[in-house]
Scaffold this active site. Structure first.
Site, PDB file in Angstrom:
ATOM      1  N   PRO A 111       0.831  -1.209   0.000  1.00 43.71           N
ATOM      2  CA  PRO A 111       0.000   0.000   0.000  1.00 43.71           C
ATOM      3  C   PRO A 111       0.864   1.257   0.000  1.00 43.71           C
ATOM      4  O   PRO A 111       1.861   1.323   0.719  1.00 43.71           O
ATOM      5  CB  PRO A 111      -0.775  -0.105   1.330  1.00 43.71           C
ATOM      6  CG  PRO A 111       0.015  -1.033   2.189  1.00 43.71           C
ATOM      7  CD  PRO A 111       0.723  -1.966   1.261  1.00 43.71           C
ATOM      8  N   MET A 112       0.485   2.232  -0.807  1.00 43.38           N
ATOM      9  CA  MET A 112       1.209   3.508  -0.802  1.00 43.38           C
ATOM     10  C   MET A 112       0.197   4.645  -0.901  1.00 43.38           C
ATOM     11  O   MET A 112      -0.514   4.773  -1.900  1.00 43.38           O
ATOM     12  CB  MET A 112       2.216   3.575  -1.958  1.00 43.38           C
ATOM     13  CG  MET A 112       3.435   2.673  -1.747  1.00 43.38           C
ATOM     14  SD  MET A 112       4.627   2.756  -3.085  1.00 43.38           S
ATOM     15  CE  MET A 112       3.855   1.712  -4.312  1.00 43.38           C
ATOM     16  N   CYS A 134       3.332   2.758   9.520  1.00 46.86           N
ATOM     17  CA  CYS A 134       3.532   4.095   8.952  1.00 46.86           C
ATOM     18  C   CYS A 134       4.395   4.957   9.875  1.00 46.86           C
ATOM     19  O   CYS A 134       4.115   5.061  11.073  1.00 46.86           O
ATOM     20  CB  CYS A 134       2.185   4.777   8.701  1.00 46.86           C
ATOM     21  SG  CYS A 134       2.397   6.421   7.992  1.00 46.86           S
ATOM     22  N   ARG A 176       7.912   0.884  -3.868  1.00 40.68           N
ATOM     23  CA  ARG A 176       8.482   1.895  -4.768  1.00 40.68           C
ATOM     24  C   ARG A 176       9.002   1.336  -6.092  1.00 40.68           C
ATOM     25  O   ARG A 176       9.023   2.050  -7.088  1.00 40.68           O
ATOM     26  CB  ARG A 176       9.590   2.660  -4.014  1.00 40.68           C
ATOM     27  CG  ARG A 176       9.036   3.507  -2.878  1.00 40.68           C
ATOM     28  CD  ARG A 176      10.116   3.911  -1.914  1.00 40.68           C
ATOM     29  NE  ARG A 176      10.711   2.730  -1.276  1.00 40.68           N
ATOM     30  CZ  ARG A 176      11.825   2.732  -0.562  1.00 40.68           C
ATOM     31  NH1 ARG A 176      12.482   3.862  -0.395  1.00 40.68           N
ATOM     32  NH2 ARG A 176      12.293   1.623  -0.014  1.00 40.68           N
ATOM     33  N   LYS A 205       0.290  -4.995   8.882  1.00 41.67           N
ATOM     34  CA  LYS A 205       1.525  -4.557   8.208  1.00 41.67           C
ATOM     35  C   LYS A 205       2.368  -3.844   9.250  1.00 41.67           C
ATOM     36  O   LYS A 205       1.918  -2.898   9.891  1.00 41.67           O
ATOM     37  CB  LYS A 205       1.188  -3.628   7.043  1.00 41.67           C
ATOM     38  CG  LYS A 205       2.439  -3.107   6.364  1.00 41.67           C
ATOM     39  CD  LYS A 205       2.295  -3.109   4.872  1.00 41.67           C
ATOM     40  CE  LYS A 205       3.524  -2.573   4.185  1.00 41.67           C
ATOM     41  NZ  LYS A 205       3.777  -1.163   4.444  1.00 41.67           N
ATOM     42  N   ASN A 263       8.826  -7.467   2.754  1.00 43.57           N
ATOM     43  CA  ASN A 263       8.710  -6.188   2.069  1.00 43.57           C
ATOM     44  C   ASN A 263       9.930  -5.303   2.359  1.00 43.57           C
ATOM     45  O   ASN A 263      10.448  -5.304   3.456  1.00 43.57           O
ATOM     46  CB  ASN A 263       7.417  -5.491   2.538  1.00 43.57           C
ATOM     47  CG  ASN A 263       7.312  -4.047   2.087  1.00 43.57           C
ATOM     48  OD1 ASN A 263       7.213  -3.135   2.908  1.00 43.57           O
ATOM     49  ND2 ASN A 263       7.353  -3.818   0.789  1.00 43.57           N
TER      50      ASN A 263
END
Ligand SMILES: Cc1cc2nc3c(=O)[nH]c(=O)nc-3n(C[C@H](O)[C@H](O)[C@H](O)COP(=O)(O)O)c2cc1C
Length: 317
Positions: A7-8, A95, A220, A134, A195
């Site tokens: 997710p971004m 995050c 990315r 995550k 990841n």
């Protein structure tokens, strides 16, 4: 090998995800959604309408929530799981952004294992869908606690984990620590997705070797390069892979732009497209001079002309 799109925020919307699925991605996650914001926003509020939108050409899609109040997380998980759009509720515990950790959410939860476990337990109880987490490997180098954290959230009911091999302090710098991800994989019985720093087929093969994970998440590396999923799949299957010709990259960039504009209108669509355009043309000859003009473009026809210039240069040389 199972490949996920990480997710971004501001990037992994329905249009970009659709392109990634088309090119071999197996699972995607929405941009992060504030549990509290989602619960309190009017139903038609654009931000949430866009964040939760899902295209028909998408494969399995998890929705990601963030927050630190167990009641909010539980209610958001329940409501989102009832929408019939998603395959899992993913909880953001990684995050690093100040505005997220300031509210004790995201990676700040790695410093409060009982709260993280409580959130997972409540979401599992309330959700009709599997709940996944995550996470990072810890808050900073001195407090790496990925294994302890992973055990706690899986004991609380998390059905799978994605581990970004960096600390919160590292943000996105330094190298991802794949060895630490391997330790998590060995310590828990649920599937672990590795990841961090998968940029090409070679790094994907290496990451899978070091972590032992059967699933990798790519962030990315996919920017301007949704073909990366195809490239990595080919490498794992021992098949040859050829990078797409420049024409195909340009066609995809334009299609991305057209779909974005059809969805959000020309003004917002173009604003959102600028960063993607910059990524699509990265590494192409003569792009330095065109970058500023691409960044200022206000219509897709302008972009089309600029890309045609690049394409002419490419074919003339
Ligand atoms: C611009 C940007 C936005 C991101 N937004 C989120 C997000 O909303 N939720 C999340 O869990 N991770 C988010 N991440 C982290 C990525 O999912 C991923 O963990 C990180 O980029 C490392 O993977 P990579 O090296 O393949 O990029 C974001 C990363 C970037 C660069």
């Amino acid at each position: 090998m199972h490949l996920a799109l990480a997710p971004m925020a501001g990037i992994t919307d329905q249009v970009f995800r659709g392109l990634c699925f088309e090119k071999g991605c197996d699972l995607a996650t929405t941009e992060m959604v504030s549990a509290q914001g989602f619960l309190t926003a009017p139903k038609d509020r654009n931000a949430y309408r866009f964040l939760l939108a899902r295209q028909e050409n998408e494969g399995p899609l998890a929705v990601q929530i963030f927050g630190s109040v167990p009641e909010h997380m539980e209610m958001a998980a329940a409501r989102l799981s009832e929408m019939g759009l998603f395959c899992a509720i993913d909880i953001n515990m990684g995050c690093p952004a100040q505005k997220v950790v300031g509210g004790q959410s995201g990676s700040a939860l790695m410093k409060d294992i009982p709260l993280a476990a409580e959130i997972v337990k409540r979401c599992v109880r309330a959700s009709l869908l599997p709940v996944t987490v995550k996470m990072r490997i810890g808050w900073d180098e001195e407090s790496i606690n990925a294994v302890e954290f992973a055990k706690a959230v899986t004991d609380a009911g998390a059905a799978a984990l994605t581990v970004h091999g960096r600390t919160r302090k590292q943000q996105y710098s330094g190298k991802a620590n794949w060895e630490e991800i391997a330790k998590v994989r060995e310590a828990v019985s649920v599937p672990v997705t590795a990841n961090g720093d998968i940029w090409d087929a070679a790094s994907a093969l290496e990451c899978a070797k070091v972590t032992g994970c059967a699933s990798l998440a790519i962030g990315r590396g996919a920017l301007g390069n949704p073909w990366l999923f195809r490239e990595i799949k080919a490498a794992f299957n021992g098949e040859a892979y050829e990078k797409p010709p420049f024409e195909e990259i340009m066609e995809t960039a334009l299609r991305h732009g057209r779909e974005m504009i059809a969805w959000k209108g020309e003004k917002s669509g173009m604003l959102e497209m600028r960063k993607h355009l910059g990524w699509y043309v990265t590494g192409q000859r003569g792009v330095a001079k065109l970058r500023t003009r691409l960044n200022l473009a206000t219509s897709l026809s302008e972009v089309e002309q600029l890309l045609a210039t690049l394409l002419r240069r490419e074919t003339e040389e």
